[in-house]
Structure formats: C-alpha cells, structure tokens
Design a protein around this motif. Structure first.
Motif, PDB file in Angstrom:
ATOM      1  N   UNK A 190       0.811  -1.214   0.000  1.00 58.38           N
ATOM      2  CA  UNK A 190       0.000   0.000   0.000  1.00 58.38           C
ATOM      3  C   UNK A 190       0.847   1.268   0.000  1.00 58.38           C
ATOM      4  N   UNK A 191       2.009   1.199   0.650  1.00 61.43           N
ATOM      5  CA  UNK A 191       2.888   2.361   0.678  1.00 61.43           C
ATOM      6  C   UNK A 191       3.359   2.751  -0.713  1.00 61.43           C
ATOM      7  N   UNK A 192       3.692   1.741  -1.521  1.00 59.01           N
ATOM      8  CA  UNK A 192       4.111   2.007  -2.903  1.00 59.01           C
ATOM      9  C   UNK A 192       2.935   2.459  -3.750  1.00 59.01           C
ATOM     10  N   UNK A 193       1.781   1.827  -3.551  1.00 60.38           N
ATOM     11  CA  UNK A 193       0.592   2.240  -4.288  1.00 60.38           C
ATOM     12  C   UNK A 193       0.222   3.685  -3.978  1.00 60.38           C
ATOM     13  N   UNK A 212       1.974   6.131  -3.954  1.00 61.66           N
ATOM     14  CA  UNK A 212       2.694   7.090  -4.796  1.00 61.66           C
ATOM     15  C   UNK A 212       1.775   7.754  -5.819  1.00 61.66           C
ATOM     16  N   UNK A 213       0.641   7.095  -6.141  1.00 62.19           N
ATOM     17  CA  UNK A 213      -0.289   7.721  -7.082  1.00 62.19           C
ATOM     18  C   UNK A 213      -0.920   8.970  -6.461  1.00 62.19           C
ATOM     19  N   UNK A 214      -1.049   8.987  -5.146  1.00 55.34           N
ATOM     20  CA  UNK A 214      -1.600  10.153  -4.451  1.00 55.34           C
ATOM     21  C   UNK A 214      -0.597  11.298  -4.498  1.00 55.34           C
ATOM     22  N   UNK A 215       0.652  10.954  -4.215  1.00 61.20           N
ATOM     23  CA  UNK A 215       1.705  11.966  -4.272  1.00 61.20           C
ATOM     24  C   UNK A 215       1.849  12.528  -5.680  1.00 61.20           C
ATOM     25  N   UNK A 216       1.763  11.652  -6.687  1.00 58.38           N
ATOM     26  CA  UNK A 216       1.904  12.097  -8.079  1.00 58.38           C
ATOM     27  C   UNK A 216       0.798  13.062  -8.464  1.00 58.38           C
ATOM     28  N   UNK A 217      -0.442  12.756  -8.070  1.00 57.84           N
ATOM     29  CA  UNK A 217      -1.566  13.647  -8.377  1.00 57.84           C
ATOM     30  C   UNK A 217      -1.353  14.998  -7.711  1.00 57.84           C
ATOM     31  N   UNK A 218      -0.954  14.970  -6.449  1.00 57.23           N
ATOM     32  CA  UNK A 218      -0.737  16.216  -5.720  1.00 57.23           C
ATOM     33  C   UNK A 218       0.358  17.051  -6.357  1.00 57.23           C
ATOM     34  N   UNK A 265       0.802   4.135 -14.183  1.00 54.94           N
ATOM     35  CA  UNK A 265      -0.301   4.583 -13.333  1.00 54.94           C
ATOM     36  C   UNK A 265       0.068   5.875 -12.615  1.00 54.94           C
ATOM     37  N   UNK A 266       1.286   5.924 -12.087  1.00 50.13           N
ATOM     38  CA  UNK A 266       1.765   7.132 -11.413  1.00 50.13           C
ATOM     39  C   UNK A 266       1.814   8.301 -12.396  1.00 50.13           C
ATOM     40  N   UNK A 267       2.306   8.047 -13.610  1.00 47.55           N
ATOM     41  CA  UNK A 267       2.383   9.105 -14.628  1.00 47.55           C
ATOM     42  C   UNK A 267       0.990   9.629 -14.982  1.00 47.55           C
ATOM     43  N   UNK A 268       0.031   8.707 -15.108  1.00 51.68           N
ATOM     44  CA  UNK A 268      -1.333   9.115 -15.430  1.00 51.68           C
ATOM     45  C   UNK A 268      -1.956   9.964 -14.344  1.00 51.68           C
ATOM     46  N   UNK A 269      -1.691   9.626 -13.103  1.00 50.09           N
ATOM     47  CA  UNK A 269      -2.237  10.419 -11.990  1.00 50.09           C
ATOM     48  C   UNK A 269      -1.590  11.801 -11.938  1.00 50.09           C
ATOM     49  N   UNK A 321       4.924  10.263   3.860  1.00 45.28           N
ATOM     50  CA  UNK A 321       5.498   9.944   5.169  1.00 45.28           C
ATOM     51  C   UNK A 321       4.825   8.729   5.799  1.00 45.28           C
ATOM     52  N   UNK A 322       3.482   8.660   5.675  1.00 45.67           N
ATOM     53  CA  UNK A 322       2.772   7.512   6.235  1.00 45.67           C
ATOM     54  C   UNK A 322       3.154   6.230   5.503  1.00 45.67           C
ATOM     55  N   UNK A 323       3.244   6.305   4.171  1.00 47.92           N
ATOM     56  CA  UNK A 323       3.628   5.133   3.397  1.00 47.92           C
ATOM     57  C   UNK A 323       5.047   4.690   3.704  1.00 47.92           C
ATOM     58  N   UNK A 324       5.947   5.659   3.887  1.00 49.06           N
ATOM     59  CA  UNK A 324       7.337   5.329   4.235  1.00 49.06           C
ATOM     60  C   UNK A 324       7.403   4.641   5.588  1.00 49.06           C
TER      61      UNK A 324
END
Length: 421
Positions: A52-55, A57-63, A109-113, A356-359
C-alpha cells in the motif's frame, strides 16, 4: 446578437443557474478523482503486486501535478478566454483518468495520476471566477458556494460510491466512471457556458509576485505541513480498516460518508471566523487534528472509535478557511495566484502526508503509524502557525475585510476587499 452574448447579458436566467450547477459538476469530477483514489489503494496494490505504501505514490503524483499546474496555468492563462480554458482542463482530466484506467504498470499509473492532477487547481479557481461573473452581484456568493459544493458532495457521496464501485467492479471501473462524469460535464458546459474574455487587468508578473512574498510562502508551508496530517490518515484509511479487520465493507463506506459530514460541519463553523482571529482559529483546528489523530492511532481495529476519530479529523479540515483567507490577505494584488496557491498548499499536504505515512509502513510500521504521523504533522503545523503569529508581530499584514457567506459549506469565502485605514 449571438446566443452566447444574450446569455451573458441575462444574468438572472435559469440558464445562468444551470451553468453554475454544471461548473459544480466539474469540481465534483476533480474532487472525487482526488479523494476516491485514496480509498482504492487496496485494490490497486493487490492487482499491481505492490504494498500500500508504494501504491500510495499515485496520491503523491496527483498532488505534485496540482502543485505544478495550479500556479503555472493561473499565471499564464489569466488573460485567456475562460470557456476554452475550462473545457481544455476538463478534457485533460478525462484523458488522464482514461489513461489511468488502462495503465499496464505502476509507473504508468503514477504518470497518469500526475497528468490528471495538472488541471485540478486551475479549473476550480477558474470555475469559481466564472460562476461569480455570470451571476448578479447579490447572487455571486451563492454561486461560488454552489461551485465549491461539488467538492463537498464528492466527499460525502462520491467517495463512498466510488469505493463500492471499486470493491465490486475493480479500481479500473472507478476511473472509467470518473472520466465519464468529467466528459459529461465537458459536453454540457460546451453547450451552455458563455464566452468570456480573460482578465486583461492582470499579468504574469503581478500574479507571480505572490511567490516571492515571505508571508505567502510561510502560510503555504504551514498549510502543507498542517493539512498533511489529514491526508496521512485519509489516504490509507481503507487499507487500515480492512487490514485491522475493524468491520464490514459497508461500515467503511459509512465512515467515509461521516468524514465528509464532519468536513462540511468544520467548514461551516469556520465560515463565522472573524478576520482578526484567523491564526488562533487555525491553531484550534490544528489542535483538533492532533488529538483526533492520536485517537485514531490508539483506536485502530475498533470501528466505533475509528468512526469518531474520522469525523473529528474531517472537522479539522475547517482550517482551510482561515488559511485561505490569510493567503489572500498576504498576497495583496495577486489574488488569482493566491487562490491557486491555496490549492497548492492543500496538495503539497496531499503529497507529504501519504508519503510519510507510506514510508513509515514500508519500514515496518503498523496501521496505527498513519495516525502517529498525522499527529506529528499536526504538531509541526501548530509550530508554524506560531511562527506566523511572530511574523505578524514584527510586520503586520495589510488589513482586509473578509466577508463570509454562512450558508457556504466548503471554504466559504466570498471576497477580500481592502479596508481604509
């Protein structure tokens, strides 16, 4: 006289109200795309074969897409005609969500977000400006409130709905549905929104001057840290609820809905804050976030305690009102950029908190660690709010009168105008 011109002149028509509602549908599309993706992390991590921590990253990418897009588009596009820009931003969101729904790997997926996040802040700011300009002066506050309501509805109704879609149809189906909603908003605005010229009175230099203002930058950092605690918890709530076996899936959707209700109540209460007590009020919301984050951390696995904590965390989001007002006060003439920078602060928090939470979880932390990270960020935000107070004692911010609309449920700010000394 063209139809669009006739539409523009008739500012009290039912068509004007329709356009305002359709702009709210557009903000709904952006809001649900931002928040629902967080609740889809369990499905995404399972299919992509990552934790989940790696997943996250899509949140960080969107932000980060929002952080890049909001100030650049606001500065460069301030003079552009509004209708083509609104439609282009919705088109980019639609394309981004479709790309995400077909992403073959985590990197795509990260790029798309990231691409999907670029139009977010600029669209919301431009939608509020457009809604205000096409309505009568006596109805402008309500028009802005209606547009902002799209975000409120996204958190109360949209997120639980898309969570259920993701559970039964898969996360890709959720992103396809997001693209359908934004495409519908695009098509309807194409046929209804009037053609309007951009703001010829501003320029990139004036707007970008906000980025060199120390008080604006300090407030921006304060929001990024302070709000980070909310996203540290919210981003991984679905995963934590399932992973800790706190309750059935319907209870998770109910708690997400209650979070939206708490957020609405917090914003409503914040609408009554006087401009003279902006920073103390922000501190109160920050303390509420810290205490509720601790409650969340110690209550992991208990649906009742988790639900109460999430409602309080949602209510602490009322802090956006005093911080946005302070940003606009500190920015002076660069009001367009100030509005965009509020979205930047919000999404920097959306990048920092989940990261930070994912890390923490990737390094052996339990689900409770998301709550402890949130509490730490809340403490950091409280410290930075104190720095804002000290800064004002040395150099007071130019006094402004800020008018609030009590009926507004999300970021109820209707305008900032100078006060004669």
């Amino acid at each position: 006289m063209s139809a669009s011109r006739m539409f523009t002149l008739n500012r009290n028509s039912s068509n004007t109200r329709l356009v305002t509602v359709l702009l709210a549908v557009g903000t709904f599309a952006f809001g649900v795309g931002e928040f629902a993706s967080m609740t889809l992390l369990p499905s995404i991590s399972s299919e992509m074969g990552v934790d989940e921590g790696t997943a996250g990253h899509i949140i960080t990418a969107y932000a980060l897409g929002v952080v890049l897009g909001a100030p650049v588009i606001s500065a460069v596009g301030a003079k552009w005609p509004r209708k083509p820009l609104l439609l282009a931003l919705l088109l980019l969101l639609t394309a981004g969500n479709l790309f995400v729904s077909a992403a073959p790997s985590m990197s795509w997926l990260v790029a798309g977000r990231f691409v999907s996040g670029i139009p977010h802040g600029a669209f919301i700011g431009l939608a509020m400006v457009t809604a205000s300009s096409i309505n009568l002066p006596t109805k402008q506050a309500r028009a802005v409130s209606t547009v902002q309501m799209g975000i409120t509805v996204a958190t109360i109704v949209g997120v639980p709905l898309f969570t259920l879609v993701g559970q039964f149809g898969g996360w890709r189906a959720s992103f396809v549905l997001m693209s359908v909603i934004s495409a519908i908003a695009l098509g309807m605005l194409w046929n209804t929104v009037p053609n309007q010229a951009g703001n010829k009175a501003t320029n990139s230099r004036v707007e970008l001057s906000a980025l060199t203002n120390p008080k604006v930058l300090l407030t921006l950092v304060t929001g990024a840290i302070g709000f980070g605690g909310i996203f540290a918890v919210y981003s991984y709530f679905s995963s934590a609820f399932e992973g800790s076996h706190a309750g059935p899936g319907w209870a998770m959707s109910l708690i997400l809905m209650l979070y939206g209700v708490g957020s609405t109540v917090g914003s409503y209460v914040a609408g009554f804050i006087h401009a003279k007590i902006l920073l103390p009020a922000a501190m109160a919301f920050q303390v509420l976030l810290g205490l509720s984050a601790v409650l969340y951390a110690v209550g992991i696995g208990n649906a009742w305690v988790t639900g109460i904590a999430m409602v309080l965390i949602g209510a602490s989001g009322g802090m956006v009102v005093p911080l946005q007002t302070r940003l606009m006060m500190a920015a002076g003439d660069a009001q367009t950029m100030a509005a965009a920078m509020n979205n930047v602060a919000f999404n920097l928090a959306n990048a920092l908190g989940p990261f930070l939470a994912g890390t923490a979880m990737s390094n052996g932390g339990t689900w409770a660690s998301t709550g402890w990270i949130a509490a730490a960020l809340a403490l950091g935000g409280l410290f930075l709010l104190g720095a804002n107070v000290l800064s004002d004692r040395r150099t007071p911010v130019t006094r402004y009168a800020v008018r609030f609309e009590p009926q507004t449920l999300t970021v109820p700010i209707t305008g900032v105008v100078p006060v004669a000394k």
